[in-house]
Structure formats: structure tokens, C-alpha cells
Design an enzyme around this catalytic site. Structure first.
Site, PDB file in Angstrom:
ATOM      1  N   ASP A 132       0.853  -1.198   0.000  1.00 21.95           N
ATOM      2  CA  ASP A 132       0.000   0.000   0.000  1.00 21.95           C
ATOM      3  C   ASP A 132       0.882   1.238   0.000  1.00 21.95           C
ATOM      4  O   ASP A 132       1.600   1.490   0.961  1.00 21.95           O
ATOM      5  CB  ASP A 132      -0.895  -0.050   1.256  1.00 21.95           C
ATOM      6  CG  ASP A 132      -1.701   1.217   1.444  1.00 21.95           C
ATOM      7  OD1 ASP A 132      -1.830   1.988   0.477  1.00 21.95           O
ATOM      8  OD2 ASP A 132      -2.216   1.424   2.568  1.00 21.95           O
ATOM      9  N   ASP A 185      -1.967  -1.148  -3.725  1.00 20.64           N
ATOM     10  CA  ASP A 185      -2.220  -0.402  -4.964  1.00 20.64           C
ATOM     11  C   ASP A 185      -1.078  -0.613  -5.972  1.00 20.64           C
ATOM     12  O   ASP A 185      -0.075  -1.277  -5.669  1.00 20.64           O
ATOM     13  CB  ASP A 185      -2.440   1.081  -4.665  1.00 20.64           C
ATOM     14  CG  ASP A 185      -1.375   1.635  -3.733  1.00 20.64           C
ATOM     15  OD1 ASP A 185      -0.193   1.376  -3.996  1.00 20.64           O
ATOM     16  OD2 ASP A 185      -1.719   2.321  -2.745  1.00 20.64           O
ATOM     17  N   ASP A 223     -11.032 -15.550 -16.116  1.00 21.91           N
ATOM     18  CA  ASP A 223     -11.864 -16.012 -15.007  1.00 21.91           C
ATOM     19  C   ASP A 223     -12.997 -16.885 -15.547  1.00 21.91           C
ATOM     20  O   ASP A 223     -13.708 -16.466 -16.468  1.00 21.91           O
ATOM     21  CB  ASP A 223     -12.434 -14.771 -14.305  1.00 21.91           C
ATOM     22  CG  ASP A 223     -13.096 -15.093 -12.989  1.00 21.91           C
ATOM     23  OD1 ASP A 223     -12.395 -15.476 -12.045  1.00 21.91           O
ATOM     24  OD2 ASP A 223     -14.345 -14.952 -12.900  1.00 21.91           O
ATOM     25  N   GLU A 249      -9.002 -20.125 -16.399  1.00 24.88           N
ATOM     26  CA  GLU A 249      -9.401 -20.751 -15.133  1.00 24.88           C
ATOM     27  C   GLU A 249     -10.587 -21.651 -15.431  1.00 24.88           C
ATOM     28  O   GLU A 249     -11.693 -21.184 -15.694  1.00 24.88           O
ATOM     29  CB  GLU A 249      -9.811 -19.700 -14.098  1.00 24.88           C
ATOM     30  CG  GLU A 249     -10.149 -20.355 -12.758  1.00 24.88           C
ATOM     31  CD  GLU A 249     -11.162 -19.599 -11.924  1.00 24.88           C
ATOM     32  OE1 GLU A 249     -11.200 -19.810 -10.709  1.00 24.88           O
ATOM     33  OE2 GLU A 249     -11.950 -18.812 -12.483  1.00 24.88           O
TER      34      GLU A 249
HETATM   35  C1  NOJ Z   1     -13.258 -17.291  -9.864  1.00 27.62           C
HETATM   36  C2  NOJ Z   1     -12.396 -16.388  -9.046  1.00 27.62           C
HETATM   37  O1  NOJ Z   1     -11.163 -17.019  -8.833  1.00 27.62           O
HETATM   38  C3  NOJ Z   1     -13.150 -16.104  -7.763  1.00 27.62           C
HETATM   39  O2  NOJ Z   1     -12.362 -15.383  -6.848  1.00 27.62           O
HETATM   40  C4  NOJ Z   1     -14.403 -15.347  -8.100  1.00 27.62           C
HETATM   41  O3  NOJ Z   1     -15.171 -15.199  -6.923  1.00 27.62           O
HETATM   42  C5  NOJ Z   1     -15.230 -16.082  -9.153  1.00 27.62           C
HETATM   43  N1  NOJ Z   1     -14.442 -16.586 -10.239  1.00 27.62           N
HETATM   44  C6  NOJ Z   1     -16.250 -15.159  -9.751  1.00 27.62           C
HETATM   45  O4  NOJ Z   1     -15.632 -14.230 -10.587  1.00 27.62           O
END
Ligand code: NOJ
Length: 535
Positions: free
Chosen positions: A23, A31, A202, A261
Site C-alpha cells: 500500500d 495499490d 476467469d 481458469e
Molecule cells: C473465480 C475467481 O477465482 C473467484 O475469486 C471469483 O469469486 C469467481 N471466479 C467469480 O468471478
């Protein structure tokens, strides 16, 4: 495998949770300028890239994973100019920048959703997934949110439900709508043009849902979400042409990269999305969920390699922002012995290792009480599940107040062990976990075989000892990992026995002892041995 060093394949990627790293302005939240001030530390550790959890503007219902503007920086993290400075200074040190793109859903505060929910005939209505109620007035189908309850939220103003896999403040976008698709693909271009090197996508395999919204069939499970087979709410075939399009955009810039992911991952599923022409790689989370049993890690490696069929490129992960830290899962009290073994396991695999901030100093999860929970999923399921705050506590830099993370009150408490466990202290201890991570990363840089060599196990149903070779046309490295606290011996067979070995790294000795009876390699408790076959 070519010998040219490719950063995302041959390097080590370090995940930063920006709220918690450093920070610079004393508001208790990390940040971008804070991260910039720590680039020398990251360069010295030897990482090739940093992946920043989301830094776009967000109301923080899910701490950045609910984005209200894809093309800007949240003021709490800094400005676009701060971001440019970070990219520039990172690049000068040879560190690449990977951004987290959350394109399955937006925040309910995104201007698109504000428009979309304002009336049924708003031009943005189809940017999201709106459906009429079922005949009984209830949700359109049985789909569940992974964060609990129905995935459908009733909107009284317009008399329809909208769909959200995560919190109701995270409506899923409609990727089938051409303007949405175009706007989201432009996000890749926008950040590539600003010098970003790669993306972590994501829950990418959720982008499409079945167009007819049929009920998911039942499955055996504890929670509502697990009592369904998720065959209609994710992994739809439309994902493949879209990934090809994303790949083509990335390939139109030099050396860009994306890791996906994989939501509800299995090795097979993760592998299917990183075949030729698709993503560069994906996450399989088997390591992250594995108990401290060498046989389980071995199986994870073999399943992943088998699923990839040498077509896709593997990644390995012991930690991220959604799970208890490996130091909490495996470490015993403040003892780091097992963590050295885990570090060597991760950093000697055939695949890109991902580290999570603080892993290199063995940061433990902070204990969470009901009063301090920040993660809404922890509030909702308390005390059965306490949420994900435990692994998101401030980075422990030194023994000054707030561990040197901030001059203000940190948004989450610093772990009580910070006076002993911190970066400065470990930098001053030659045998610390930090130095062990550094040495392993260096070794990976120095020996191409650790990056591109095939994985060949030497122990087949390991109880305490996991041993394997990494081999290419030029070199062979032997890795032996004692998962237990008692000494063990590795019996070397055939070819391996006749070779002569040179010690590259051990956490217990400086010289390799003569092999017992010529064929037994002795290991101390929790010893890591990395040997190079002499020519
Ligand atoms: C996966 C992410 O790693 C997690 O942190 C998030 O809550 C969910 N996707 C929703 O975006």
C-alpha cells in the site's frame, strides 16, 4: 520442444492480490504504485511475470471479480498512468504483466446492466440473460449459483429473472449477443495495445449456457449446487470457436498469452481447452486440492500429462486467492519443512509453475472470526464455510507495524506471526524458505531440462518418497522428495543406478554421499535432492 526461452512456458508466474501486496498511500488497501515499489524484490526472486487479480473499477462485492468498467483502473489501485508506469518498469526488469479478465459476468453497477434492467425494450436488455418465470411463477429452471441458492434473481420492475452463477450482484453477460461479443473481445485488444502480455481468464468455460435453458440433471452431492450435473450451465460447444477467435487476437501481437481458469475443472476438461489453436494453457487444480500424500501428487501429474497428450501445455498451482494456503494445509505449526518439499515439487514439474504472493515465505492463513469476515460467501455460509479472507491477508514484508504493508489500518489484519515470518527476516537467513524458492527458480532457469524434459516417475506407489526423472535429449535430472520426517532410501534401478550423479540442490546437505551398496540413495527427513546425471 524448441530451446528458445518463452516466458509463459518456461518462466514462473507470480499471482498478486493487489489489495494485499503493498500500500503506497496509507489507505490500508494495496495499490499499483505499491506493486511498482516492490518490482526489485520480484526480480530478485526470479519470477518472469506477475498476474494481477482484477484491478478494474469494481464495487467490490466480490473484491474486483465484479467489474463495472473493463477499460479503466479502479481509483483505489491508482490511475491508467500508474498502470502504464508499472508496465514500463516491470518490462525494464524483464517481468511480464498478466491481467485477470472477468468476462463471464459484470458488476450489477456496470452501465450495461443499469441500462439492461431499466426496461424490457432497452437496447442493452439482451446484454444479459433475462427469462420469464416458470409456470408456477418461480425461477425459469433449476440452475444454482455456486455461491448459494437459485442462480436466478427476480427483477420486480421488469417482471423477469436474470441469471448469475456467482453473487446476484454479478449478472452473467450474454455472449451470444454480437455487440457483447465484440465489446468483450475489444477488451483484449485494449490492454494488449497498452502493453499487457497476457491474461488469466476467469471461469471462461462458463461464458455460454445452453440456449434453451433446460434443467440440469441430478447428481449426488451435499449442497444444492453439487446436487446437479452442470451440463447445461457451462462447457457449451460454442466455447471452442470463441477460444480460436481469442487466440487469433492474441497471436496478432508478439508473445501474448492466455491461461484459462477452468470452472469445475477436471484434467480432461482443462486439457480440451488448451489443444492446438485454443488457449495457451489452462488451470487444473488437482495439486491445490491434494492431501499431503506423494501418491496423490504423482497421480495428479500423470492424469494431467495423460489428458494433455503432449498437445497442450500444463500449469501447476499450489495456491491462489480462493483456497487456504498450502502453508496452512501442509505446514505443521510454524515448521516449514514440508513447504520446502512442496516448493521443489512445484518448481521441478513439466509445466508452468504459478506462485501466490507470500507463498515464498510460507505465509499462513489468518484465522477468521465472524466479526471480521469480508468475503460475502463466508458471511453466507458461516460457520460451515468461513470464506476466502484467510488467504488474502497483507504481505509480510518486515517486522515494522502492519508488517510494512501499510502505514494505515490494513483492510484485513496482518498475520500475528509477521514479526518472525517476513521477507526481510528470510532474506537474512540463508536456509529460509525464501532462499529455497529462489534457488529452485534459478535452477529452473539454468537447466532447460527442468522446463522441457519429460517426466518419468521412479517411485510407483509412493508412501513417503516421490522420485522422478526429468529428461531431454541432452540431460537428465533426478528429483527425490521425502514427504515424511523420517529418513528413507531410494532404491535406484538399472540405468539410473549405473549413472553417476552430481548434487545440484538439497535442503539437507552440501555433498552427495556415496550411494549405499551402490544402489540406495539415502534421504533425511523432508529432504529434497535434485541431482544431475554427469555426462
Ligand atoms: C473465480 C475467481 O477465482 C473467484 O475469486 C471469483 O469469486 C469467481 N471466479 C467469480 O468471478
Amino acid at each position: 520442444m524448441d530451446n528458445q526461452y518463452l516466458w509463459w512456458r518456461d518462466g514462473v508466474i507470480y499471482q498478486i492480490y493487489p489489495r494485499s501486496f503493498a500500500d503506497s498511500n496509507g489507505d490500508g488497501i494495496g495499490d499499483l504504485n505499491g506493486i511498482r515499489s516492490r518490482l526489485d524484490y520480484l526480480a530478485e526472486l526470479g519470477v518472469d511475470a506477475i498476474w494481477l487479480s482484477p484491478i478494474n473499477p469494481s464495487p467490490d462485492v466480490d473484491f474486483g471479480y465484479d467489474v463495472s468498467n473493463y477499460l479503466d483502473i479502479d481509483p483505489k489501485f491508482g490511475t491508467l498512468a500508474d498502470f502504464d508506469a508499472l508496465v514500463d518498469e516491470a518490462h525494464r526488469r524483464g517481468i511480464r504483466i498478466v491481467l485477470d479478465l472477468v468476462l463471464n459476468h459484470t458488476s450489477d453497477q456496470h452501465p450495461w446492466f443499469i441500462q439492461s434492467r431499466s426496461s424490457r425494450d432497452n437496447p442493452f436488455r439482451d446484454y444479459y440473460l433475462w427469462r420469464d418465470p416458470a409456470a408456477d411463477g418461480g425461477p425459469p429452471n433449476n440452475w444454482q449459483s455456486i455461491f448459494g441458492g437459485s442462480a436466478w434473481e427476480w427483477d420486480a420492475q421488469t417482471g423477469q429473472y436474470y441469471y448469475h452463477m456467482f453473487y446476484k450482484e454479478q449478472p452473467d453477460v450474454n455472449w451470444r449477443n454480437p455487440p457483447v461479443r465484440k465489446a468483450l473481445l475489444d477488451v483484449f485488444r485494449f490492454w494488449c495495445d497498452r502493453g499487457v502480455d497476457g491474461y488469466r481468464l476467469d471461469v471462461f468455460n462458463m461464458y455460454f449456457k445452453h440456449p434453451d435453458f433446460p434443467d440440469n440433471p441430478p447428481a449426488v452431492g451435499l449442497r444444492g449446487f453439487d446436487r446437479q450435473k452442470h451440463i447445461y450451465d457451462c462447457d457449451q460447444p460454442e466455447m471452442f470457436p470463441l477460444l480460436r477467435e481469442i487466440r487469433a487476437i492474441l497471436d496478432s501481437y508478439p508473445e501474448r498469452f492466455a491461461v484459462g481458469e477452468t470452472f469445475l475443472s477436471t484434467p480432461q476438461k482443462a486439457a480440451s481447452y488448451c489443444a492446438a489453436g485454443l488457449l495457451h494453457t489452462t488451470f487444473d487444480f488437482t495439486f491445490l486440492h491434494s492431501p499431503w500424500k506423494p501418491a496423490r501428487f504423482l497421480k495428479a501429474i500423470q492424469d494431467w500429462e495423460q489428458a494433455l497428450q503432449q498437445e497442450g501445455w500444463p500449469t501447476y498451482v499450489l495456491n491462489n486467492h480462493d483456497n487456504p494456503r498450502s502453508a496452512t494445509r501442509y505446514g505443521q505449526g510454524e515448521d516449514d519443512n514440508r513447504l520446502q518439499v512442496a516448493a521443489a515439487l512445484l518448481l521441478t514439474q513439466h509445466g508452468t509453475p504459478f506462485l501466490y504472493y507470500g507463498e515464498e515465505i510460507g505465509m499462513r492463513d489468518i484465522p477468521i472470526t465472524r466479526e471480521m469476515v469480508q468475503d460475502p460467501v463466508g458471511k453466507r455460509f458461516w460457520p460451515l464455510y468461513k470464506g476466502r479472507d484467510g488467504c488474502r491477508s497483507p504481505m509480510q514484508w518486515n517486522d515494522s507495524p502492519n508488517a510494512g504493508f501499510s502505514t494505515g489500518k490494513p483492510w484485513l489484519p496482518v498475520h500475528a506471526n509477521y514479526r518472525q515470518r517476513n521477507v526481510s527476516a528470510q532474506q537474512n537467513q540463508p536456509d529460509s524458505l525464501y532462499h529455497f524458492y529462489r534457488k529452485l527458480i534459478q535452477l529452473r532457469k539454468e537447466y532447460p531440462v527442468l522446463r522441457n524434459g519429460f517426466f518419468q516417475p521412479l517411485t510407483f506407489e509412493p508412501q513417503r518418497l516421490l522420485a522422478y526423472l526429468r529428461q531431454n535429449a541432452d540431460q537428465t535430472i533426478l528429483v527425490a522428495l521425502n514427504f515424511g520426517k523420517r529418513p528413507v532410501r531410494l532404491a535406484l534401478g538399472g540405468m539410473v543406478r549405473r549413472a553417476s550423479w552430481k548434487l545440484l540442490l538439497s535442503n539437507r546437505r552440501d555433498h552427495l554421499p556415496p550411494l549405499k551398496d551402490g544402489l540406495l540413495l539415502p534421504l533425511e527427513g523432508h529432504e529434497v535432492l535434485i541431482l544431475l546425471q554427469e555426462a
